[in-house]
Write an enzyme that holds these catalytic residues in place. Sequence first.
Site, PDB file in Angstrom:
ATOM      1  N   GLY A  75       0.789  -1.208   0.000  1.00  0.00           N
ATOM      2  CA  GLY A  75       0.000   0.000   0.000  1.00  0.00           C
ATOM      3  C   GLY A  75       0.829   1.269   0.000  1.00  0.00           C
ATOM      4  N   THR A  76       1.936   1.282   0.713  1.00  0.00           N
ATOM      5  CA  THR A  76       2.761   2.491   0.781  1.00  0.00           C
ATOM      6  C   THR A  76       3.296   2.875  -0.589  1.00  0.00           C
ATOM      7  OG1 THR A  76       3.374   2.171   3.098  1.00  0.00           O
ATOM      8  CG2 THR A  76       4.871   3.484   1.749  1.00  0.00           C
TER       9      THR A  76
ATOM     10  N   ASN B  10      -7.709   3.787   9.130  1.00  0.00           N
ATOM     11  CA  ASN B  10      -7.021   2.666   9.750  1.00  0.00           C
ATOM     12  C   ASN B  10      -7.059   2.702  11.273  1.00  0.00           C
ATOM     13  OD1 ASN B  10      -5.247   4.939   8.924  1.00  0.00           O
ATOM     14  ND2 ASN B  10      -3.776   3.912  10.251  1.00  0.00           N
TER      15      ASN B  10
ATOM     16  N   GLN C 156      -7.576  -0.590   4.033  1.00  0.00           N
ATOM     17  CA  GLN C 156      -8.385  -1.167   5.097  1.00  0.00           C
ATOM     18  C   GLN C 156      -9.775  -1.584   4.617  1.00  0.00           C
ATOM     19  OE1 GLN C 156      -7.420  -1.970   8.077  1.00  0.00           O
ATOM     20  NE2 GLN C 156      -5.450  -0.918   8.198  1.00  0.00           N
TER      21      GLN C 156
ATOM     22  N   GLY D 207      -1.714  -6.686   0.368  1.00  0.00           N
ATOM     23  CA  GLY D 207      -2.063  -8.075   0.617  1.00  0.00           C
ATOM     24  C   GLY D 207      -2.126  -8.479   2.066  1.00  0.00           C
ATOM     25  N   HIS D 208      -1.268  -7.913   2.916  1.00  0.00           N
ATOM     26  CA  HIS D 208      -1.154  -8.456   4.256  1.00  0.00           C
ATOM     27  C   HIS D 208      -2.302  -8.061   5.179  1.00  0.00           C
ATOM     28  CE1 HIS D 208       0.463  -4.985   6.724  1.00  0.00           C
ATOM     29  NE2 HIS D 208       0.610  -4.508   5.508  1.00  0.00           N
TER      30      HIS D 208
ATOM     31  N   THR E  16      11.429  -6.235 -11.829  1.00  0.00           N
ATOM     32  CA  THR E  16      11.030  -7.587 -12.197  1.00  0.00           C
ATOM     33  C   THR E  16       9.761  -7.962 -11.453  1.00  0.00           C
ATOM     34  OG1 THR E  16      13.333  -8.211 -12.558  1.00  0.00           O
ATOM     35  CG2 THR E  16      11.749 -10.003 -12.247  1.00  0.00           C
TER      36      THR E  16
ATOM     37  N   CYS F  83       2.272   1.571  11.995  1.00  0.00           N
ATOM     38  CA  CYS F  83       3.418   2.263  11.412  1.00  0.00           C
ATOM     39  C   CYS F  83       3.993   3.313  12.358  1.00  0.00           C
ATOM     40  CB  CYS F  83       3.023   2.912  10.094  1.00  0.00           C
ATOM     41  SG  CYS F  83       2.471   1.717   8.852  1.00  0.00           S
TER      42      CYS F  83
END
Length: 403
Positions: A69-70, A154, A182, A203-204, A240, A329
């Site tokens: 996301g960042t 968040n 979120q 994803g996390h 890549t 964070c």
Amino acid sequence: MSTYLDHAATTPVRPEVAAAYAEELTRLGNPSSLHSAGRDARRRLEEAREQLAAAIGAEPAEVIFTSGGTEADNLAVKGGYWARRAGDERLRTVAVSAVEHHAVLEAAEWLGEHEGAEVVLLHVDRDGVVDPGHLEEVLATGTVAVVSVMWANNETGALQPVRDVAARAHAAGVPVHSDAVQAVGKVPVHLDRSGLDALSLTGHKLGAPVGTGALVARRDLALIPVEHGGGQERGVRSGTLHVAGARALALAVEMAVADQEAEAARLRDLRDRLVAGATAAVDGLRVTGPGPDHRLPGLAHLTVAGADPDALLLGLDMAGIAASSGSACQAGVQQPSHVLLAMGYDTDEARSALRFSLGRTTSDADVDAVLAALPGVVGSARKAYAARAAARTSRGAVREGAA
């Protein structure tokens, strides 16, 4: 940790996702290579792109894979600003809500410090919802390059009126990005129906590994790269391509979206029971943000009057309960929440907050554990707060006497 209620920080990887990720790690092939192994890797990557796009109402060509996301937020805010300013030097304003995640706030502030942008923090009300009147005032200047308003906060879980924000901005000819990290899998998220030009996801928060994410951006949204290299991903995100990460992310998003309606109802019931039990058992607990139907179903954010914030988290941790004071964070840096300050809370209130974020593994037993431990933890945290206040008063008296 027997009771994990910090799913907004990160959530367990789904077993099916872990299996797909592990399987892909055994395969060979750079998806940019022309040989058969490379072509096969490209096919799997594009299948993942199609899978993710279908889950959130986008076209496959609109999916730009990132590391999370960042990175997606930075590409949208910085890349969007540079592209707009290149076309019209009068467009020098970046308008973001005052309650944004630091990935958006810091990106905007960097543009202010290094690129001469004017950064406007859009006002929010006591519930943490963007003030449409202030947005209209800012748009009326005719200098706005990009608007970024998160889909769901968040810390408090407050849902923003992103469709209305997009409509107002588009009437002024301004593109809109939303940090939906979120929101995806928690509430219905559909790019096309939202009217947004771009949204970020990671994803996390969904059951995929850390290091996976995407910026989903309409094909007519101009973006200038933040980093440079081989020109992958529409020429705006070089590097890549991570086929295993793309497959894991797409599967996690698809599964979370498929489960969203039933899971939201289940988590809403658990959250409401936790909030009702906590506020009944402990005096001085206040729920922040809007009403229960206007915030994330699995998030409870409380301020605890007269309590030491470190003692709150450490007390819960000693009881086997993982919670947080807000954004992971900012963990380890004891500062008042910028979100609560923007909502009008005072500094002490903005420091003494607790966030319980529920997820796929949360059960009734987890809520029971919190309700059993919370009164004692709060009591100890309030004693710690009183002791620190007394110590500060004593030190002040000694200094005054010495003077």
